[in-house]
Motif scaffolding. Structure first.
Motif, PDB file in Angstrom:
ATOM      1  N   GLY A   1      27.254  26.788  29.756  1.00 14.97           N
ATOM      2  CA  GLY A   1      26.745  27.171  31.066  1.00 14.97           C
ATOM      3  C   GLY A   1      27.830  27.503  32.066  1.00 14.97           C
ATOM      4  O   GLY A   1      27.525  27.823  33.215  1.00 14.97           O
ATOM      5  N   LYS A   2      29.086  27.437  31.640  1.00 14.58           N
ATOM      6  CA  LYS A   2      30.210  27.701  32.541  1.00 14.58           C
ATOM      7  C   LYS A   2      31.065  28.867  32.031  1.00 14.58           C
ATOM      8  O   LYS A   2      31.085  29.164  30.835  1.00 14.58           O
ATOM      9  CB  LYS A   2      31.066  26.446  32.709  1.00 14.58           C
ATOM     10  CG  LYS A   2      30.322  25.283  33.367  1.00 14.58           C
ATOM     11  CD  LYS A   2      31.240  24.102  33.595  1.00 14.58           C
ATOM     12  CE  LYS A   2      30.482  22.937  34.239  1.00 14.58           C
ATOM     13  NZ  LYS A   2      29.952  23.297  35.578  1.00 14.58           N
ATOM     14  N   PHE A   3      31.788  29.474  32.977  1.00 16.76           N
ATOM     15  CA  PHE A   3      32.676  30.584  32.675  1.00 16.76           C
ATOM     16  C   PHE A   3      34.091  30.255  33.138  1.00 16.76           C
ATOM     17  O   PHE A   3      34.281  29.485  34.085  1.00 16.76           O
ATOM     18  CB  PHE A   3      32.201  31.860  33.380  1.00 16.76           C
ATOM     19  CG  PHE A   3      30.921  32.429  32.848  1.00 16.76           C
ATOM     20  CD1 PHE A   3      30.941  33.478  31.945  1.00 16.76           C
ATOM     21  CD2 PHE A   3      29.696  31.912  33.254  1.00 16.76           C
ATOM     22  CE1 PHE A   3      29.761  34.016  31.454  1.00 16.76           C
ATOM     23  CE2 PHE A   3      28.510  32.445  32.777  1.00 16.76           C
ATOM     24  CZ  PHE A   3      28.544  33.493  31.871  1.00 16.76           C
ATOM     25  N   GLN A   4      35.076  30.855  32.456  1.00 15.97           N
ATOM     26  CA  GLN A   4      36.485  30.687  32.814  1.00 15.97           C
ATOM     27  C   GLN A   4      37.102  32.055  33.075  1.00 15.97           C
ATOM     28  O   GLN A   4      36.940  32.979  32.276  1.00 15.97           O
ATOM     29  CB  GLN A   4      37.237  29.993  31.677  1.00 15.97           C
ATOM     30  CG  GLN A   4      38.731  29.818  31.944  1.00 15.97           C
ATOM     31  CD  GLN A   4      39.469  29.245  30.752  1.00 15.97           C
ATOM     32  OE1 GLN A   4      38.891  29.082  29.676  1.00 15.97           O
ATOM     33  NE2 GLN A   4      40.741  28.942  30.925  1.00 15.97           N
ATOM     34  N   ASP A   5      37.797  32.195  34.200  1.00 19.36           N
ATOM     35  CA  ASP A   5      38.470  33.448  34.533  1.00 19.36           C
ATOM     36  C   ASP A   5      39.720  33.590  33.663  1.00 19.36           C
ATOM     37  O   ASP A   5      40.679  32.824  33.800  1.00 19.36           O
ATOM     38  CB  ASP A   5      38.854  33.452  36.014  1.00 19.36           C
ATOM     39  CG  ASP A   5      39.426  34.791  36.466  1.00 19.36           C
ATOM     40  OD1 ASP A   5      39.741  35.631  35.606  1.00 19.36           O
ATOM     41  OD2 ASP A   5      39.565  34.989  37.687  1.00 19.36           O
ATOM     42  N   ILE A   6      39.716  34.557  32.747  1.00 17.73           N
ATOM     43  CA  ILE A   6      40.868  34.783  31.867  1.00 17.73           C
ATOM     44  C   ILE A   6      41.505  36.141  32.155  1.00 17.73           C
ATOM     45  O   ILE A   6      42.216  36.689  31.318  1.00 17.73           O
ATOM     46  CB  ILE A   6      40.475  34.678  30.384  1.00 17.73           C
ATOM     47  CG1 ILE A   6      39.416  35.738  30.036  1.00 17.73           C
ATOM     48  CG2 ILE A   6      39.958  33.284  30.050  1.00 17.73           C
ATOM     49  CD1 ILE A   6      39.170  35.872  28.536  1.00 17.73           C
ATOM     50  N   SER A   7      41.277  36.671  33.339  1.00 13.05           N
ATOM     51  CA  SER A   7      41.718  38.027  33.670  1.00 13.05           C
ATOM     52  C   SER A   7      43.219  38.199  33.512  1.00 13.05           C
ATOM     53  O   SER A   7      43.690  39.202  32.964  1.00 13.05           O
ATOM     54  CB  SER A   7      41.299  38.372  35.099  1.00 13.05           C
ATOM     55  OG  SER A   7      39.922  38.131  35.304  1.00 13.05           O
ATOM     56  N   ARG A   8      44.001  37.243  33.987  1.00 14.39           N
ATOM     57  CA  ARG A   8      45.461  37.401  33.994  1.00 14.39           C
ATOM     58  C   ARG A   8      46.044  37.409  32.596  1.00 14.39           C
ATOM     59  O   ARG A   8      47.157  37.896  32.390  1.00 14.39           O
ATOM     60  CB  ARG A   8      46.092  36.299  34.827  1.00 14.39           C
ATOM     61  CG  ARG A   8      45.748  36.397  36.320  1.00 14.39           C
ATOM     62  CD  ARG A   8      46.439  35.321  37.123  1.00 14.39           C
ATOM     63  NE  ARG A   8      46.124  35.421  38.550  1.00 14.39           N
ATOM     64  CZ  ARG A   8      46.586  34.583  39.464  1.00 14.39           C
ATOM     65  NH1 ARG A   8      47.388  33.579  39.122  1.00 14.39           N
ATOM     66  NH2 ARG A   8      46.237  34.750  40.730  1.00 14.39           N
ATOM     67  N   GLN A   9      45.327  36.858  31.610  1.00  6.33           N
ATOM     68  CA  GLN A   9      45.824  36.835  30.235  1.00  6.33           C
ATOM     69  C   GLN A   9      45.266  37.980  29.394  1.00  6.33           C
ATOM     70  O   GLN A   9      45.500  38.018  28.189  1.00  6.33           O
ATOM     71  CB  GLN A   9      45.438  35.514  29.557  1.00  6.33           C
ATOM     72  CG  GLN A   9      45.971  34.274  30.249  1.00  6.33           C
ATOM     73  CD  GLN A   9      44.924  33.618  31.148  1.00  6.33           C
ATOM     74  OE1 GLN A   9      44.725  34.053  32.278  1.00  6.33           O
ATOM     75  NE2 GLN A   9      44.285  32.569  30.651  1.00  6.33           N
ATOM     76  N   SER A  10      44.538  38.899  30.020  1.00  3.49           N
ATOM     77  CA  SER A  10      43.781  39.891  29.248  1.00  3.49           C
ATOM     78  C   SER A  10      44.422  41.267  29.184  1.00  3.49           C
ATOM     79  O   SER A  10      43.794  42.227  28.743  1.00  3.49           O
ATOM     80  CB  SER A  10      42.364  40.016  29.824  1.00  3.49           C
ATOM     81  OG  SER A  10      41.689  38.780  29.716  1.00  3.49           O
ATOM     82  N   GLY A  11      45.680  41.387  29.638  1.00  3.81           N
ATOM     83  CA  GLY A  11      46.408  42.626  29.453  1.00  3.81           C
ATOM     84  C   GLY A  11      46.364  43.555  30.646  1.00  3.81           C
ATOM     85  O   GLY A  11      45.587  43.368  31.588  1.00  3.81           O
ATOM     86  N   PRO A  12      47.209  44.595  30.629  1.00  2.39           N
ATOM     87  CA  PRO A  12      47.328  45.509  31.774  1.00  2.39           C
ATOM     88  C   PRO A  12      46.060  46.302  32.050  1.00  2.39           C
ATOM     89  O   PRO A  12      45.856  46.769  33.167  1.00  2.39           O
ATOM     90  CB  PRO A  12      48.488  46.428  31.378  1.00  2.39           C
ATOM     91  CG  PRO A  12      48.564  46.335  29.888  1.00  2.39           C
ATOM     92  CD  PRO A  12      48.155  44.936  29.546  1.00  2.39           C
TER      93      PRO A  12
END
Length: 457
Positions: free
Chosen positions: A309-320
């Motif tokens: 039921g939860k989400f984690q922001d992984i934007s910075r590790q997801s590439g250019p």
């Protein structure tokens, strides 16, 4: 191929949706615009012809069209068209930046609106089946709503009664949930259902929307992007015709600087839980020159679904492809290489588009499902598909439109986690007919044709 295909048209195009409105086996395109809309009929030979005027779906040219979706709202086997409109816009009579309270943002003169500008009502076109459509906006109740300044259109059967409903994200006013009354009419129930406002009862400036069963409870939930200085909104479907705003509880309330546009649920690594992908970009170039705390070009955002039921922001590790700032608007997703991994196409305003290739390596399984209607519309738009695995099930619906004024792969994609085998698939076709299809191995695309399955017990 644009000119050769007959699509080299000139105009202020805004949004697009895809559907085979005449059931001839070839996908047609509907393009909304500031000005008259276009309906490009697929000729079946690699070319298209604009038939909007002859079909009766061009509009008056006075409305500013934004989102759209093909949907068979009366279940007669023919795709109708729902169109979201923003404003009646006359460039000769628009106030100048700073001229009035609706032309200021944080004390800085900016372009005016939407408040202070006349809103344009949404439109519903009924497919008559002979290449013609009828404008049924008034008699269907489509114009009777508290929401205005509308953008994205996402279809879903939120109350699971077998009839497609329509969710529309609206700017600076309550969003709209058109409940299908089964008799050719709709009622806006967004406030009562809990998807018009946020959990504080406040209007938000909605832009894009996407639909999925993010927590695996069998009910379709709604995510909406909003203006900057605010969060996006995640509405959890309670299964009783109501939703709860779970933005903060789900971990999605952490980004308030982004101005969100296109958004899609998609399982990036096939772990079995729909992740979230959102694109951003400000509307006021003045945020850079006046140092207002935001940026005109903004990064995109990826939120990984943790399965609880939860989400984690992984934007910075997801590439250019995620972190490189851009003034993004439209977002469409699809399995472009048919390898079980979902890609994204992004339209950036006054800039090059982006094609983001999914490089996430994993050992998980997946299944792609294409539907062909025979009595229902040929695309199966509006069909509800339930995939049954060894330990759980996955649910989704075929839809046109969604995201922000964009249209996605019409094939459904299911991440299956460790399930290498599907035990069975249940399809509720757009006309209400239900069928069971047998189990099969994972990691492939399958085509299910209406009438070839077995009735459910």
């Amino acid at each position: 191929m644009t000119a050769k295909a007959g699509l080299a048209d000139t105009g202020w195009g805004q949004g697009v949706c895809v559907g085979d409105y005449d059931n001839d086996g070839y996908e047609d395109l509907y393009v909304t615009a500031y000005g008259k809309n276009r309906l490009y009929h697929n000729q079946g030979n690699g070319t298209f012809k604009n038939v909007a005027e002859a079909a009766g779906v061009a509009g008056t040219g006075k409305e500013w069209g934004t989102g759209c979706a093909f949907v068979d709202y009366d279940r007669d086997g023919k795709l109708d068209i729902a169109v979201a409109n923003y404003v009646h816009f006359d460039i000769r009579n628009v106030p100048a930046p700073g001229q009035g309270p609706e032309c200021l943002w944080q004390g800085t003169p900016v372009m005016c609106g939407p408040r202070g500008l006349p809103s344009a009502p949404n439109v519903l076109y009924h497919n008559l089946g002979n290449g013609k459509f009828e404008d049924v906006s008034e008699k269907s109740g489509f114009t009777k709503t508290f929401g205005h300044y509308c953008f994205s259109v996402s279809t879903l059967d939120y109350d699971e009664d077998g009839w497609p409903d329509i969710y529309i994200a609206c700017d600076s006013t309550p969003s709209i949930l058109y409940h299908n009354n089964h008799d050719g009419t709709f009622t806006d129930v967004a406030a009562n259902a809990g998807v018009a406002f946020n959990e504080d009862g406040r209007e938000q400036a909605g832009m894009g929307s996407t639909v999925a069963d993010y927590d695996g409870d069998g009910h379709l939930d709604i995510f909406r992007t909003n203006f900057s200085e605010d969060t996006s909104t995640l509405y959890h479907n309670n299964g009783d015709k109501t939703f709860n705003d779970v933005t903060v509880a789900s971990g999605l309330g952490i980004n308030t600087l982004f101005l969100g546009w296109g958004a899609m649920f998609l399982d990036l690594d096939n772990h079995g839980w729909p992740d979230l992908f959102a694109v951003n970009g400000h509307v006021y170039p003045e945020v850079d020159s006046n140092k207002l705390g935001s940026s005109y070009r903004e990064p995109r955002a990826i939120y990984r679904n943790l399965g609880n039921g939860k989400f984690q922001d992984i934007s910075r590790q997801s590439g250019p492809g995620i972190t490189q700032p851009a003034p993004s608007r439209g977002l469409a997703i699809g399995d472009l290489w048919n390898d079980g991994r979902m890609e994204a196409v992004i339209n950036n305003i006054s800039d090059h588009p982006m094609l983001l290739v999914n490089m996430a390596m994993n050992q998980n399984h997946w299944l792609g499902v294409r539907l062909i209607g025979t009595q229902s519309n040929r695309d199966g738009i509006g069909a509800r598909v339930t995939v049954r695995g060894s330990s759980r099930s996955w649910v989704d619906e075929v839809r046109s439109g969604s995201s922000y004024s964009s249209s996605n792969d019409l094939r459904l994609h299911f991440g299956l986690g460790q399930d290498a085998q599907v035990e069975g698939i249940q399809v509720r076709w757009p006309n209400g007919r239900e069928e069971i299809f047998p189990g099969m191995r994972a990691d492939q695309f399958i085509t299910l044709r209406e009438g070839t399955g077995h009735p459910p017990p």
